[in-house]
Design a protein around this motif. Structure first.
Motif, short mmCIF file in Angstrom:
data_model
loop_
_atom_site.label_atom_id
_atom_site.label_comp_id
_atom_site.label_asym_id
_atom_site.label_seq_id
_atom_site.Cartn_x
_atom_site.Cartn_y
_atom_site.Cartn_z
N HIS A 281 -16.82 0.99 -2.11
CA HIS A 281 -15.74 1.67 -1.41
C HIS A 281 -16.16 2.97 -0.73
O HIS A 281 -15.31 3.76 -0.34
N LYS A 299 -12.85 5.21 -0.32
CA LYS A 299 -13.11 6.45 -1.05
C LYS A 299 -13.10 7.67 -0.12
O LYS A 299 -13.21 8.81 -0.58
N SER A 405 -4.90 2.97 -6.85
CA SER A 405 -6.14 3.74 -6.75
C SER A 405 -6.81 3.44 -5.41
O SER A 405 -6.44 2.48 -4.72
N TYR A 406 -7.81 4.25 -5.05
CA TYR A 406 -8.58 3.95 -3.84
C TYR A 406 -9.33 2.62 -4.02
O TYR A 406 -9.59 1.91 -3.05
N LYS A 407 -9.68 2.29 -5.27
CA LYS A 407 -10.36 1.02 -5.56
C LYS A 407 -9.48 -0.16 -5.18
O LYS A 407 -9.94 -1.10 -4.51
N GLN A 408 -8.22 -0.14 -5.57
CA GLN A 408 -7.31 -1.24 -5.22
C GLN A 408 -7.14 -1.31 -3.71
O GLN A 408 -7.13 -2.40 -3.12
N GLU A 411 -10.19 -2.97 -2.26
CA GLU A 411 -10.26 -4.39 -2.62
C GLU A 411 -9.30 -5.22 -1.78
O GLU A 411 -9.63 -6.33 -1.33
#
Length: 420
Positions: A281, A299, A405-408, A411
């Motif tokens: 990310h 990110k 989150s930035y992760k989700q 993704e």
């Protein structure tokens, strides 16, 4: 001693467990508690309104709690987790003749995680572990007792830390971020530079040259290395940057990591560093079945990170997805940077109206799409299968307005890109 814990989440849970093992029954205050009750470990869980300063001997807080919070304003014996474990380490050194670990702090607006991970890789032969914002909780580091602690250190933690200090402090470039939390950019800078006033003559600090005239830098007792750029720092630290495989912004991260390792243990192993893989990310490139380039920079949660990401692709047409919770950040530098470039904006998130106003002011093409699903549908409809451009998700904003989150966020972007 009656110990109070402010905030009960990811950061403080390992600390609570550690203190319970030491025989402490804690008083834990969190906004999510509406009434007093006890957990299975003998801790009392309370709403913030029940905190009575005179009944508390020490308060340790989750660093994300802002200075404006009622708990912080009432506290009389407030310390950070860094201060608490620093005190324990010094007690062990003085009482039990234990060696003090070699402690490294890494901070800055962007690049902290990558630099921390690179540094830890270089120092693994010296029994290094990472912690702070990433990696191993401080309580576990203290228990495991590695010889080297490499701590990714946030401005929030620095704000509340008044006793602890590192052997080496590395500060990446500082740009506007978390201004609403700190109150002003000047306060943010002050917190970022605050470790310098506690470090002694046997320490090293690597900081941007723009802070050379700051009082904390001028009064610093140790060895100060000021840098203007990756190349400048490489030259000052005798590092052959041409042999590093990473491009900007990761090149600076790599040179800072090499500099830290060199000062700490003469461990600037270029070949080992070049085996490092950039985390997910953060300017993560991938191609779809039509061989079109997509870039997941979820990110990129602030203006400077997004500018860095865009700068890599200015040789081609860029479709950039912006938007989210920008926390009132100054967006002018971003739009000043992209105004003369071949860029169109797809906007999402809570600050979409604000983005549209900026785009209109700078005469930049923008398509408001509200959320990532509509944004990706729009991009798929307008993008040719043989397109040679780049689609870049680099929101310049936090994700929590629409994602967990930035992760989700990253993704979902990747999944939607690859299933066109």
């Amino acid at each position: 001693m009656r110990i109070s814990i402010f905030g009960y989440g990811v950061t403080t849970t390992p600390l609570v467990s550690f203190l319970n093992q030491q025989g402490h029954n804690l008083y834990i205050y969190d906004d999510k508690f509406t009434q007093s009750h006890n957990d299975d470990f003998g801790n009392t869980l309370l709403p913030p309104k029940d905190f009575i300063p005179e009944q508390s001997d020490r308060e340790i807080l989750s660093p994300g709690i802002p200075p404006s919070h009622s708990l912080v304003r009432k506290a009389q014996h407030l310390i950070s987790e860094y201060d608490y474990f620093y005190e324990l380490l010094h007690n062990d050194m003085n009482t039990h003749k234990k060696d003090m670990p070699f402690i490294i702090w890494i901070s800055g607006t962007n690049g902290k995680t990558t630099t921390t991970e690179m540094t830890t890789l270089l120092l693994e032969p010296f029994n290094a572990q990472s912690g702070g914002n990433i990696g191993t909780p401080l309580a576990t580091l203290y228990t495991n007792n590695p010889k080297v602690w490499v701590l990714e250190t946030s401005s929030f933690t620095l704000h509340y830390t008044h006793n602890a200090s590192p052997r080496i402090y590395a500060l990446l470039p500082v740009k506007e971020d978390h201004i609403s939390w700190h109150g002003s950019f000047e306060n943010y800078i002050e917190d970022k530079l605050s470790p310098l006033k506690r470090m002694d003559s046997h320490t090293y600090a690597i900081i941007p040259s723009e802070f050379a005239h700051h009082s904390l830098a001028k009064d610093f007792k140790g060895t100060l290395i000021l840098y203007e750029s990756s190349q400048d720092l490489a030259q000052k630290c005798s590092i052959s940057h041409q042999d590093i495989i990473f491009k900007e912004p990761f090149l600076l991260d790599a040179i800072i990591a090499l500099s830290i390792a060199k000062f700490a243990f003469k461990a600037d192993d270029m070949r080992l560093l070049n085996t490092f893989h950039i985390g997910a990310h953060r300017i993560a490139e991938f191609y779809d079945r039509f061989n079109r380039l997509w870039v997941d920079d979820s990110k990129g949660t602030n203006v400077d990170a997004t500018i860095q990401a865009i700068a890599r692709y200015t040789h081609t047409h860029i479709i950039v997805i912006l938007g989210g919770d920008d926390k009132g950040a100054n967006l002018t530098p971003l739009f000043e940077f992209i105004k003369d470039k071949d860029i169109e904006i797809i906007s999402i998130g809570a600050n979409e109206e604000r983005l549209c106003a900026f785009a209109k002011k700078y005469n930049i093409a923008i398509t408001p799409c509200q959320d990532i699903y509509k944004a990706m549908d729009c991009i798929h409809k307008k993008r040719d299968t043989n397109a040679k451009d780049v689609v870049l998700l680099s929101p310049a904003a936090a994700s929590l307005d629409q994602f967990s989150s930035y992760k989700q966020r990253g993704e979902i972007f990747t999944q939607l890109a690859l299933h066109s």
